[in-house]
Motif scaffolding. Sequence first.
Motif, PDB file in Angstrom:
ATOM      1  N   LEU A 145      -9.463  16.370  12.939  1.00  0.00           N
ATOM      2  CA  LEU A 145     -10.385  15.491  13.669  1.00  0.00           C
ATOM      3  C   LEU A 145     -10.961  14.394  12.772  1.00  0.00           C
ATOM      4  CD1 LEU A 145     -12.300  18.171  15.783  1.00  0.00           C
ATOM      5  CD2 LEU A 145     -10.800  16.376  16.677  1.00  0.00           C
ATOM      6  N   GLY A 146     -10.543  14.357  11.504  1.00  0.00           N
ATOM      7  CA  GLY A 146     -11.030  13.327  10.596  1.00  0.00           C
ATOM      8  C   GLY A 146     -12.384  13.610   9.995  1.00  0.00           C
ATOM      9  N   ARG A 147     -12.872  14.831  10.105  1.00  0.00           N
ATOM     10  CA  ARG A 147     -14.182  15.210   9.554  1.00  0.00           C
ATOM     11  C   ARG A 147     -13.968  15.826   8.167  1.00  0.00           C
ATOM     12  NH1 ARG A 147     -16.098  18.144  15.180  1.00  0.00           N
ATOM     13  NH2 ARG A 147     -15.965  16.256  16.461  1.00  0.00           N
ATOM     14  N   PHE A 148     -13.644  14.980   7.232  1.00  0.00           N
ATOM     15  CA  PHE A 148     -13.182  15.480   5.939  1.00  0.00           C
ATOM     16  C   PHE A 148     -14.258  16.162   5.105  1.00  0.00           C
ATOM     17  CE2 PHE A 148     -10.277  11.861   6.998  1.00  0.00           C
ATOM     18  CZ  PHE A 148      -9.211  12.664   7.359  1.00  0.00           C
ATOM     19  N   ALA A 160     -16.814  17.838   6.125  1.00  0.00           N
ATOM     20  CA  ALA A 160     -17.032  19.140   6.751  1.00  0.00           C
ATOM     21  C   ALA A 160     -15.828  20.056   6.556  1.00  0.00           C
ATOM     22  CB  ALA A 160     -17.318  18.964   8.248  1.00  0.00           C
ATOM     23  N   ALA A 161     -14.637  19.479   6.572  1.00  0.00           N
ATOM     24  CA  ALA A 161     -13.433  20.272   6.329  1.00  0.00           C
ATOM     25  C   ALA A 161     -13.447  20.834   4.911  1.00  0.00           C
ATOM     26  CB  ALA A 161     -12.187  19.420   6.543  1.00  0.00           C
ATOM     27  N   ILE A 162     -13.811  20.005   3.951  1.00  0.00           N
ATOM     28  CA  ILE A 162     -13.833  20.438   2.555  1.00  0.00           C
ATOM     29  C   ILE A 162     -14.869  21.539   2.350  1.00  0.00           C
ATOM     30  CG2 ILE A 162     -14.432  19.644   0.228  1.00  0.00           C
ATOM     31  CD1 ILE A 162     -13.061  16.933   1.127  1.00  0.00           C
ATOM     32  N   GLU A 163     -16.003  21.449   3.034  1.00  0.00           N
ATOM     33  CA  GLU A 163     -16.999  22.519   2.972  1.00  0.00           C
ATOM     34  C   GLU A 163     -16.398  23.833   3.466  1.00  0.00           C
ATOM     35  OE1 GLU A 163     -20.471  21.466   5.121  1.00  0.00           O
ATOM     36  OE2 GLU A 163     -21.058  19.854   3.748  1.00  0.00           O
ATOM     37  N   ALA A 164     -15.617  23.756   4.530  1.00  0.00           N
ATOM     38  CA  ALA A 164     -14.996  24.973   5.075  1.00  0.00           C
ATOM     39  C   ALA A 164     -13.976  25.545   4.099  1.00  0.00           C
ATOM     40  CB  ALA A 164     -14.336  24.664   6.420  1.00  0.00           C
ATOM     41  N   TYR A 165     -13.185  24.691   3.450  1.00  0.00           N
ATOM     42  CA  TYR A 165     -12.210  25.184   2.482  1.00  0.00           C
ATOM     43  C   TYR A 165     -12.897  25.824   1.274  1.00  0.00           C
ATOM     44  CZ  TYR A 165      -8.631  22.632   5.089  1.00  0.00           C
ATOM     45  OH  TYR A 165      -7.777  22.169   6.076  1.00  0.00           O
ATOM     46  N   GLU A 166     -14.006  25.234   0.858  1.00  0.00           N
ATOM     47  CA  GLU A 166     -14.739  25.827  -0.261  1.00  0.00           C
ATOM     48  C   GLU A 166     -15.256  27.211   0.109  1.00  0.00           C
ATOM     49  OE1 GLU A 166     -17.582  22.806  -1.064  1.00  0.00           O
ATOM     50  OE2 GLU A 166     -16.245  21.665  -2.394  1.00  0.00           O
ATOM     51  N   ALA A 167     -15.747  27.353   1.349  1.00  0.00           N
ATOM     52  CA  ALA A 167     -16.202  28.659   1.809  1.00  0.00           C
ATOM     53  C   ALA A 167     -15.038  29.643   1.892  1.00  0.00           C
ATOM     54  CB  ALA A 167     -16.891  28.525   3.168  1.00  0.00           C
ATOM     55  N   ALA A 168     -13.888  29.160   2.354  1.00  0.00           N
ATOM     56  CA  ALA A 168     -12.702  30.024   2.418  1.00  0.00           C
ATOM     57  C   ALA A 168     -12.308  30.484   1.028  1.00  0.00           C
ATOM     58  CB  ALA A 168     -11.541  29.279   3.079  1.00  0.00           C
ATOM     59  N   ALA A 228      -6.277  20.371  -0.626  1.00  0.00           N
ATOM     60  CA  ALA A 228      -5.677  19.166  -1.204  1.00  0.00           C
ATOM     61  C   ALA A 228      -5.218  18.205  -0.116  1.00  0.00           C
ATOM     62  CB  ALA A 228      -4.506  19.549  -2.109  1.00  0.00           C
ATOM     63  N   ASN A 229      -4.684  18.743   0.970  1.00  0.00           N
ATOM     64  CA  ASN A 229      -4.221  17.897   2.059  1.00  0.00           C
ATOM     65  C   ASN A 229      -5.372  17.127   2.695  1.00  0.00           C
ATOM     66  OD1 ASN A 229      -1.975  17.030   3.728  1.00  0.00           O
ATOM     67  ND2 ASN A 229      -2.943  18.189   5.380  1.00  0.00           N
ATOM     68  N   ALA A 230      -6.518  17.803   2.876  1.00  0.00           N
ATOM     69  CA  ALA A 230      -7.691  17.135   3.445  1.00  0.00           C
ATOM     70  C   ALA A 230      -8.193  16.040   2.509  1.00  0.00           C
ATOM     71  CB  ALA A 230      -8.791  18.150   3.724  1.00  0.00           C
ATOM     72  N   LEU A 231      -8.215  16.315   1.211  1.00  0.00           N
ATOM     73  CA  LEU A 231      -8.637  15.296   0.246  1.00  0.00           C
ATOM     74  C   LEU A 231      -7.685  14.103   0.263  1.00  0.00           C
ATOM     75  CD1 LEU A 231      -9.583  17.690  -2.684  1.00  0.00           C
ATOM     76  CD2 LEU A 231     -11.174  16.148  -1.512  1.00  0.00           C
TER      77      LEU A 231
END
Length: 343
Positions: free
Chosen positions: A83-86, A88-96, A113-116
């Motif tokens: 959805l382009g919410r990078f 917020a996406a990175i926050e989720a990956y860090e939590a994962a 890395a893909n989100a970045l």
Amino acid sequence: MSEKDELMAEAFAHLEAGDPETALEIGKRLESMQYSGAYEVQAMAYADMDEMEQAVTVLEAGVAHAPGVWLLWQLLGNYRSDLGRFPAAIEAYEAAGNCAPDEDLVIVDFNHANALTRQGDFAAAQTRLDRTLESPHLAQTGRAFIENAIALRMHLLNAQGEPKAAIATYEALRTQEHDEEGSNVSMADVLAELSHAYKQSGDRDKALATALEAVQRYKWSDAALWALRAARNEQSDTARAMHLIVEGQWYEPLEDEDPDGPAPEFVTTYDVVADDEAEALRLIAECEPPQVRESLRIAETHPIETDDDEDAEAASSTAYKGVYATGDYHMYQPGEEGDLLEE
């Protein structure tokens, strides 16, 4: 196997079969049983129905309910990224990453890395991708995953103007010994990046040949189709965007039908930018197996509407000539056109 496990297996079977509605119902039943997998199933079902906002909402509820389940955090990161919410996406990956087992961090790091990369932070993406490629658990992920990671590395190198390094990365992959075949899907993306690297290096012939190889690997790859259009680099003031229904003769019997019977005919669709139908058919033929090219014929042609971004890109006067999208095959025996078989 417990009842919850059986329901999860059933839900995934429905998702695989293209029945997200039934999977969603099972997911809601699992939620009533207080099972964390319920959120994963429901989110995937909503995503399959193109209801991405609802998918994210379900996963946000899921990680609130089960904050230690890394799969929910990763899926949330994937959908936020789509959805382009990078951020917020990175926050989720860090939590994962904080709760994933060591052997699964390689997957989380790749998606991170893909989100970045999508965000345009190439340096951070490369650092994160290095963690994936240097992981002691990388080999366990399978050849196709490794090819996806290599494609991302090549993309980052191309984006930073280092095509020779991208080509060297491909050569290192090609010379590696491996015990399993990779995926045509992932190799199509690798070859697409190789084509871009050759183009940046000024070798147009290799760029075109490699893009054609990529499309032959997997003609549904957006990256491969884009590489082919970019390698050819042709535009025309008279070109128009067309949606074509194409018919042809397949080159072998279908194994799940009658392996000794006649080869079926097929129908498929293409979105193409070309000057006329004859040129469109030549461009379409490049995406099909060589054995069927002589049989290809255009059954119907329709102008492409410009209601969404992808159609607008194809219909633009500055669009490259070439194929922009191709549909699935629908196979049938002569006389059975009313009961088409999808492959």
